[in-house]
Design a protein around this motif. Structure first.
Motif, PDB file in Angstrom:
ATOM      1  N   THR A 133      57.313 -47.495 -60.721  1.00  6.02           N
ATOM      2  CA  THR A 133      58.045 -48.002 -62.095  1.00  6.02           C
ATOM      3  C   THR A 133      58.221 -49.557 -62.409  1.00  6.02           C
ATOM      4  O   THR A 133      59.042 -49.486 -63.654  1.00  6.02           O
ATOM      5  N   ILE A 134      57.231 -49.885 -61.492  1.00  7.64           N
ATOM      6  CA  ILE A 134      56.764 -51.498 -62.314  1.00  7.64           C
ATOM      7  C   ILE A 134      55.629 -51.471 -63.397  1.00  7.64           C
ATOM      8  O   ILE A 134      55.650 -52.226 -64.407  1.00  7.64           O
ATOM      9  N   ASP A 135      54.394 -50.298 -63.211  1.00  2.89           N
ATOM     10  CA  ASP A 135      54.236 -50.355 -64.862  1.00  2.89           C
ATOM     11  C   ASP A 135      53.792 -50.044 -65.694  1.00  2.89           C
ATOM     12  O   ASP A 135      53.994 -50.484 -66.913  1.00  2.89           O
ATOM     13  N   GLU A 136      55.520 -49.120 -65.946  1.00  2.74           N
ATOM     14  CA  GLU A 136      56.043 -48.008 -67.011  1.00  2.74           C
ATOM     15  C   GLU A 136      57.252 -49.046 -67.176  1.00  2.74           C
ATOM     16  O   GLU A 136      57.824 -48.625 -68.904  1.00  2.74           O
ATOM     17  N   THR A 137      57.717 -49.913 -66.899  1.00  2.00           N
ATOM     18  CA  THR A 137      58.664 -51.043 -67.378  1.00  2.00           C
ATOM     19  C   THR A 137      57.983 -51.654 -68.626  1.00  2.00           C
ATOM     20  O   THR A 137      56.993 -52.291 -68.467  1.00  2.00           O
ATOM     21  N   ASP A 138      58.815 -51.621 -69.681  1.00  2.00           N
ATOM     22  CA  ASP A 138      58.373 -51.971 -71.109  1.00  2.00           C
ATOM     23  C   ASP A 138      58.848 -53.350 -70.652  1.00  2.00           C
ATOM     24  O   ASP A 138      60.598 -53.183 -71.028  1.00  2.00           O
ATOM     25  N   GLU A 139      58.509 -54.586 -70.515  1.00  7.36           N
ATOM     26  CA  GLU A 139      59.000 -56.097 -70.939  1.00  7.36           C
ATOM     27  C   GLU A 139      60.191 -56.378 -72.249  1.00  7.36           C
ATOM     28  O   GLU A 139      60.702 -57.098 -71.912  1.00  7.36           O
ATOM     29  N   HIS A 157      63.855 -48.346 -64.895  1.00  3.66           N
ATOM     30  CA  HIS A 157      63.277 -48.059 -63.601  1.00  3.66           C
ATOM     31  C   HIS A 157      63.435 -49.498 -62.440  1.00  3.66           C
ATOM     32  O   HIS A 157      63.245 -48.547 -61.176  1.00  3.66           O
ATOM     33  N   ASP A 158      64.309 -49.718 -62.547  1.00  2.00           N
ATOM     34  CA  ASP A 158      64.986 -50.632 -62.163  1.00  2.00           C
ATOM     35  C   ASP A 158      65.726 -49.772 -60.852  1.00  2.00           C
ATOM     36  O   ASP A 158      65.596 -49.640 -59.744  1.00  2.00           O
ATOM     37  N   ILE A 159      66.840 -48.960 -60.944  1.00  4.83           N
ATOM     38  CA  ILE A 159      67.672 -47.785 -60.874  1.00  4.83           C
ATOM     39  C   ILE A 159      66.681 -46.767 -59.594  1.00  4.83           C
ATOM     40  O   ILE A 159      66.560 -46.350 -58.324  1.00  4.83           O
ATOM     41  N   GLU A 160      65.762 -46.307 -59.995  1.00  2.41           N
ATOM     42  CA  GLU A 160      64.420 -45.716 -59.981  1.00  2.41           C
ATOM     43  C   GLU A 160      63.989 -45.961 -58.759  1.00  2.41           C
ATOM     44  O   GLU A 160      63.927 -45.734 -57.818  1.00  2.41           O
ATOM     45  N   PHE A 161      63.518 -47.107 -58.750  1.00  2.00           N
ATOM     46  CA  PHE A 161      62.713 -48.362 -57.897  1.00  2.00           C
ATOM     47  C   PHE A 161      63.767 -48.151 -56.676  1.00  2.00           C
ATOM     48  O   PHE A 161      63.257 -47.628 -55.360  1.00  2.00           O
ATOM     49  N   HIS A 162      65.246 -48.928 -56.739  1.00  2.00           N
ATOM     50  CA  HIS A 162      66.330 -49.261 -55.567  1.00  2.00           C
ATOM     51  C   HIS A 162      66.220 -47.748 -54.881  1.00  2.00           C
ATOM     52  O   HIS A 162      66.172 -47.434 -53.795  1.00  2.00           O
ATOM     53  N   ARG A 163      66.504 -46.362 -55.971  1.00  2.00           N
ATOM     54  CA  ARG A 163      66.581 -45.355 -55.235  1.00  2.00           C
ATOM     55  C   ARG A 163      64.902 -45.197 -54.167  1.00  2.00           C
ATOM     56  O   ARG A 163      65.473 -43.733 -53.308  1.00  2.00           O
ATOM     57  N   THR A 164      63.981 -44.818 -54.924  1.00  2.00           N
ATOM     58  CA  THR A 164      63.124 -44.659 -53.576  1.00  2.00           C
ATOM     59  C   THR A 164      62.733 -45.209 -52.786  1.00  2.00           C
ATOM     60  O   THR A 164      62.598 -44.680 -51.650  1.00  2.00           O
ATOM     61  N   ILE A 165      63.662 -46.153 -52.195  1.00  2.00           N
ATOM     62  CA  ILE A 165      63.972 -47.600 -51.066  1.00  2.00           C
ATOM     63  C   ILE A 165      64.647 -46.638 -50.305  1.00  2.00           C
ATOM     64  O   ILE A 165      64.112 -46.715 -49.671  1.00  2.00           O
ATOM     65  N   ALA A 166      65.842 -46.154 -50.900  1.00  2.00           N
ATOM     66  CA  ALA A 166      66.715 -46.036 -50.029  1.00  2.00           C
ATOM     67  C   ALA A 166      66.725 -44.629 -49.653  1.00  2.00           C
ATOM     68  O   ALA A 166      66.318 -44.480 -48.524  1.00  2.00           O
ATOM     69  N   ASP A 167      65.905 -43.009 -49.884  1.00  2.00           N
ATOM     70  CA  ASP A 167      65.359 -42.569 -49.674  1.00  2.00           C
ATOM     71  C   ASP A 167      64.283 -42.936 -49.046  1.00  2.00           C
ATOM     72  O   ASP A 167      64.523 -41.924 -47.736  1.00  2.00           O
ATOM     73  N   ALA A 168      63.198 -44.045 -48.707  1.00  2.00           N
ATOM     74  CA  ALA A 168      61.914 -44.214 -48.010  1.00  2.00           C
ATOM     75  C   ALA A 168      62.835 -44.412 -46.818  1.00  2.00           C
ATOM     76  O   ALA A 168      62.294 -44.223 -45.617  1.00  2.00           O
ATOM     77  N   ALA A 169      63.809 -44.429 -46.471  1.00  2.00           N
ATOM     78  CA  ALA A 169      65.106 -45.624 -45.282  1.00  2.00           C
ATOM     79  C   ALA A 169      65.169 -44.115 -44.614  1.00  2.00           C
ATOM     80  O   ALA A 169      65.165 -44.336 -43.411  1.00  2.00           O
ATOM     81  N   SER A 194      75.255 -48.340 -56.552  1.00  2.00           N
ATOM     82  CA  SER A 194      73.793 -49.352 -57.164  1.00  2.00           C
ATOM     83  C   SER A 194      73.850 -48.788 -59.089  1.00  2.00           C
ATOM     84  O   SER A 194      73.926 -49.211 -59.847  1.00  2.00           O
ATOM     85  N   VAL A 195      74.426 -47.094 -58.820  1.00  2.00           N
ATOM     86  CA  VAL A 195      74.612 -46.980 -60.087  1.00  2.00           C
ATOM     87  C   VAL A 195      75.416 -47.372 -60.660  1.00  2.00           C
ATOM     88  O   VAL A 195      75.929 -47.816 -62.431  1.00  2.00           O
ATOM     89  N   ASN A 196      76.650 -47.480 -60.570  1.00  2.00           N
ATOM     90  CA  ASN A 196      77.831 -47.993 -61.095  1.00  2.00           C
ATOM     91  C   ASN A 196      78.055 -49.840 -61.583  1.00  2.00           C
ATOM     92  O   ASN A 196      78.939 -50.422 -61.824  1.00  2.00           O
ATOM     93  N   THR A 197      76.449 -50.465 -61.026  1.00  2.00           N
ATOM     94  CA  THR A 197      76.584 -51.695 -61.873  1.00  2.00           C
ATOM     95  C   THR A 197      75.605 -51.820 -63.032  1.00  2.00           C
ATOM     96  O   THR A 197      74.906 -52.940 -63.211  1.00  2.00           O
ATOM     97  N   ARG A 198      75.369 -50.657 -63.187  1.00  2.00           N
ATOM     98  CA  ARG A 198      74.273 -50.732 -64.237  1.00  2.00           C
ATOM     99  C   ARG A 198      74.552 -51.701 -65.180  1.00  2.00           C
ATOM    100  O   ARG A 198      73.875 -52.056 -65.542  1.00  2.00           O
ATOM    101  N   ARG A 199      76.170 -51.991 -66.308  1.00  2.00           N
ATOM    102  CA  ARG A 199      76.190 -52.546 -67.089  1.00  2.00           C
ATOM    103  C   ARG A 199      75.821 -53.706 -66.635  1.00  2.00           C
ATOM    104  O   ARG A 199      75.360 -55.271 -67.703  1.00  2.00           O
ATOM    105  N   ALA A 200      76.084 -54.903 -65.188  1.00  2.00           N
ATOM    106  CA  ALA A 200      75.542 -55.834 -65.007  1.00  2.00           C
ATOM    107  C   ALA A 200      74.772 -55.983 -65.220  1.00  2.00           C
ATOM    108  O   ALA A 200      74.155 -57.066 -65.755  1.00  2.00           O
TER     109      ALA A 200
END
Length: 228
Positions: free
Chosen positions: A123-129, A138-150, A163-169
């Motif tokens: 997710t980091i490598d594929e993020t277009d700066e 990719h940020d949403i996927e990043f945090h979702r992966t960590i949550a799943d890993a918990a 998390s998804v409902n903070t997307r616009r912010a």
């Protein structure tokens, strides 16, 4: 208190007390309304509301049951509530997200798999700066992966809804704050490093610092768009 609110509260109390348990069928409508001292109309409205947020499950022709709430159903229920209130309480929602994600990172540090670590690095490598959409996706996927890993589906469900409902912010910050994309990517790398080291305390601290940045920006940004 409105009669429907009274009905909601009384049904909730029956579930909270254990008098009604997941999978149990509610008494027939006339019996339950008499038990609660409420009109059948008020009871019906309460049942509809509780069905909407997956507390009750209505099986046509078979009755109404206390739902056996899965992590996904919990996500949907909380997501519904967050969507309604997000535009008026984004700072409080972000604070809840920070607290829960910090603990999620702590748990993930002891349980994350090599495959999940590889997903985080991707997710980091594929993020277009140069792309806000790429960053947020990719940020949403990043945090979702960590949550799943918990390893806790209910925690992951709550975090996904919040998390998804903070997307616009997150999008608005990326568009208006200089260096936001680069700093987000670097903070992600710091979190991954802590997870790779299996260091729960450092992972929790890194996540806290990462999410505090968005909170601080929102608190100083004044008017921000309503949340998605």
């Amino acid at each position: 208190m409105a009669l429907t609110d009274t009905a909601l509260t009384r049904i909730k109390d029956l579930i909270s007390s254990g008098e009604l348990v997941p999978g149990q069928r509610l008494p027939p409508e006339n019996e339950l309304s008499a038990m609660l001292g409420l009109s059948r109309n008020s009871l019906r409205e309460a049942v509809k509301a509780l069905e909407l947020i997956n507390v009750l499950e209505v099986k046509r022709g078979n009755g109404t049951f206390v739902a056996q709430l899965t992590g996904e159903q919990l996500r949907e229920a909380i997501g519904f509530v967050v969507e309604i209130h997000a535009s008026n309480s984004i700072e409080e929602i972000l604070a809840v997200r920070r607290i829960l994600e910090a603990q999620s990172a702590y748990l993930a540090a002891t349980r994350i798999t090599d495959e999940q670590l590889a997903t985080l690095r991707r997710t980091i490598d594929e993020t277009d700066e140069n792309s806000i959409d790429s960053l947020v996706d990719h940020d949403i996927e990043f945090h979702r992966t960590i949550a799943d890993a918990a390893g806790n589906s209910y925690l992951a469900g709550i975090l996904d809804a919040v998390s998804v409902n903070t997307r616009r912010a997150r999008t608005w910050r990326g568009l208006t704050q200089t260096g936001a994309i680069a700093s987000t990517i670097e903070e992600h790398r710091t979190i991954v490093s802590a997870l790779e080291s299996r260091d729960p305390d450092t992972a929790r601290a890194a996540m806290t610092v990462h999410l505090a940045g968005l909170e601080q920006w929102v608190s100083h940004a004044g008017d921000t768009p309503d949340q998605d």
